[in-house]
Motif scaffolding. Structure first.
Motif, short mmCIF file in Angstrom:
data_model
loop_
_atom_site.label_atom_id
_atom_site.label_comp_id
_atom_site.label_asym_id
_atom_site.label_seq_id
_atom_site.Cartn_x
_atom_site.Cartn_y
_atom_site.Cartn_z
N ILE A 232 -4.24 -6.54 28.63
CA ILE A 232 -4.19 -5.15 29.09
C ILE A 232 -5.59 -4.54 29.17
O ILE A 232 -5.77 -3.47 29.76
CB ILE A 232 -3.28 -4.28 28.19
N GLN A 294 1.47 1.49 34.94
CA GLN A 294 0.17 2.17 34.90
C GLN A 294 -0.97 1.20 34.61
O GLN A 294 -2.15 1.53 34.80
CB GLN A 294 0.19 3.28 33.83
N LEU A 295 -0.64 -0.02 34.16
CA LEU A 295 -1.66 -1.03 33.86
C LEU A 295 -1.89 -2.01 35.00
O LEU A 295 -2.66 -2.96 34.86
CB LEU A 295 -1.26 -1.82 32.61
N ARG A 298 -5.23 -3.58 35.98
CA ARG A 298 -5.90 -4.43 34.99
C ARG A 298 -5.31 -5.84 34.93
O ARG A 298 -5.89 -6.72 34.29
CB ARG A 298 -5.80 -3.81 33.60
N LEU A 348 -1.02 -0.08 22.80
CA LEU A 348 -1.46 1.14 23.47
C LEU A 348 -1.45 2.33 22.52
O LEU A 348 -2.32 3.19 22.56
CB LEU A 348 -0.57 1.42 24.69
N LYS A 353 -7.48 -0.75 24.78
CA LYS A 353 -7.91 -0.33 26.11
C LYS A 353 -8.28 -1.55 26.94
O LYS A 353 -8.67 -2.56 26.42
CB LYS A 353 -9.12 0.59 26.01
#
Length: 353
Positions: A232, A294-295, A298, A348, A353
């Motif tokens: 992540i 939302q990730l 990445r 999270l 991060k």
């Protein structure tokens, strides 16, 4: 109610040796489960700072926290074992790290840390009926057979590594030897000393699952969850890393195995291979993409290379037999999707991060 001792002074693992089998992070889940079942628990930690965190997290619980700064010292457990009413001991600590210059710095504390617990119980705690020890798949596997797709691993298997292998191997091999020899030392102790208690060992592979927030910091994330933190954090985007060990288990199932092994009379004298089955790092990616859109930026894109079974098929890797654990301990294994989703959510929450 008689007290349960949970020995839980664990040193965090290095995130750099991806071939290892690490089961750090189980302690708080075992503690929560014991307390939820109404047990009166004595738990050990390495410092007053950690003791306060645990006390604050469980206000009003039937819980005593004792500080044992160094579990590898002779007599480290003598005082705590003299607490009246101890009936069961959960020995989940393992003093491992990778800053050693001499392999004996890892091997000897692992072995002596285990035998010193058993010696102290025999000497000072005659009321103890059973000891449950966290071992590892590292004590089951034989490295020479990890490439054999016909091999079926179970708790009947033993790692053949010797003390000399641990001395002469790389850090990962030294770790595996330390887990193997520590578990063998425990079984040898029971056979030779014939104490009042019986023994159970729990042998997990890679352990995924949610971080318990009151004990979590990103510096303390274990190897397995460290992989997910890397995912992540965007560090898998160019290439998915090799899976390493293809067997996994959820930390909550490991905790349940410890407590069921304690509470079920028929579990005494057994090893338990605690695994939910096979997985690859490649299989984790779509789970994260689905649960955490939302990730997406990445994560590796579809078609990113790496992280799969050899030749793209699980038929090309070893198999497993967890039937004994499933039946005797009554484990309903957590799915990979739930374990990954809950793990990422917890990471999270603690600031990954």
């Amino acid at each position: 109610m008689p007290k349960r001792l949970q020995e839980c002074s664990i040193v965090p693992a290095s995130p750099h040796f991806m071939d290892m089998i690490i089961s750090v992070g189980t302690c708080p889940h075992i503690l929560q489960l014991l307390l939820s079942r109404g047990h009166d628990v004595v738990t050990t930690v390495r410092s007053e700072e950690k003791a306060k965190i645990i006390r604050d997290a469980h206000p009003g619980a039937k819980l005593t926290v004792v500080i044992v700064p160094d579990i590898s010292l002779p007599g480290a457990f003598d005082e705590v074992m003299q607490i009246p009413g101890l009936e069961y001991v959960q020995h989940t600590a393992s003093p491992f790290h990778f800053k050693f210059t001499d392999p004996k710095e890892l091997l000897d504390p692992a072995i002596k840390g285990t035998t010193s617990v058993l010696e102290a119980i025999k000497k000072y705690a005659p009321t103890v009926k059973r000891v449950v020890i966290t071992s590892s798949f590292a004590a089951i596997l034989n490295a020479s057979q990890l490439g054999d797709a016909t091999k079926v691993w179970s708790e009947a298997d033993w790692n053949p590594m010797t003390y000399e292998d641990g001395i002469n191997g790389n850090p990962g091999q030294t770790y595996r030897a330390s887990k193997t020899l520590a578990e063998k030392a425990a079984w040898d102790f029971v056979e030779k000393e014939k104490p009042n208690f019986d023994l159970v060992t729990i042998n997990p592979p890679f352990v995924f699952g949610p971080v318990v927030h009151h004990l979590a910091s990103l510096a303390d994330i274990n190897t397995s969850n460290g992989n997910m933190a890397a995912l992540i954090g965007g560090r898998w985007k160019a290439e998915i890393p090799p899976t390493g060990v293809y067997l996994w288990v959820d930390v909550r199932d490991v905790a349940k195995a410890h407590v069921e092994a304690q509470d079920r009379p028929e579990a005494g004298g057994n090893r338990f291979f605690v695994t939910a089955g096979l997985f690859t790092n490649k299989e984790i990616v779509p789970i994260v993409r689905k649960s955490f859109p939302q990730l997406a930026e990445r994560l590796p894109e579809d078609g990113t290379q790496g992280g799969d079974y050899p030749g793209g098929s699980k038929d090309n890797v070893y198999k497993y037999d967890n039937s004994k654990t499933t039946k005797m301990l009554g484990i309903e294994w957590t799915t990979l999707e739930k374990s990954v989703t809950d793990t990422i959510g917890s990471l999270l929450a603690v600031g990954a991060k």
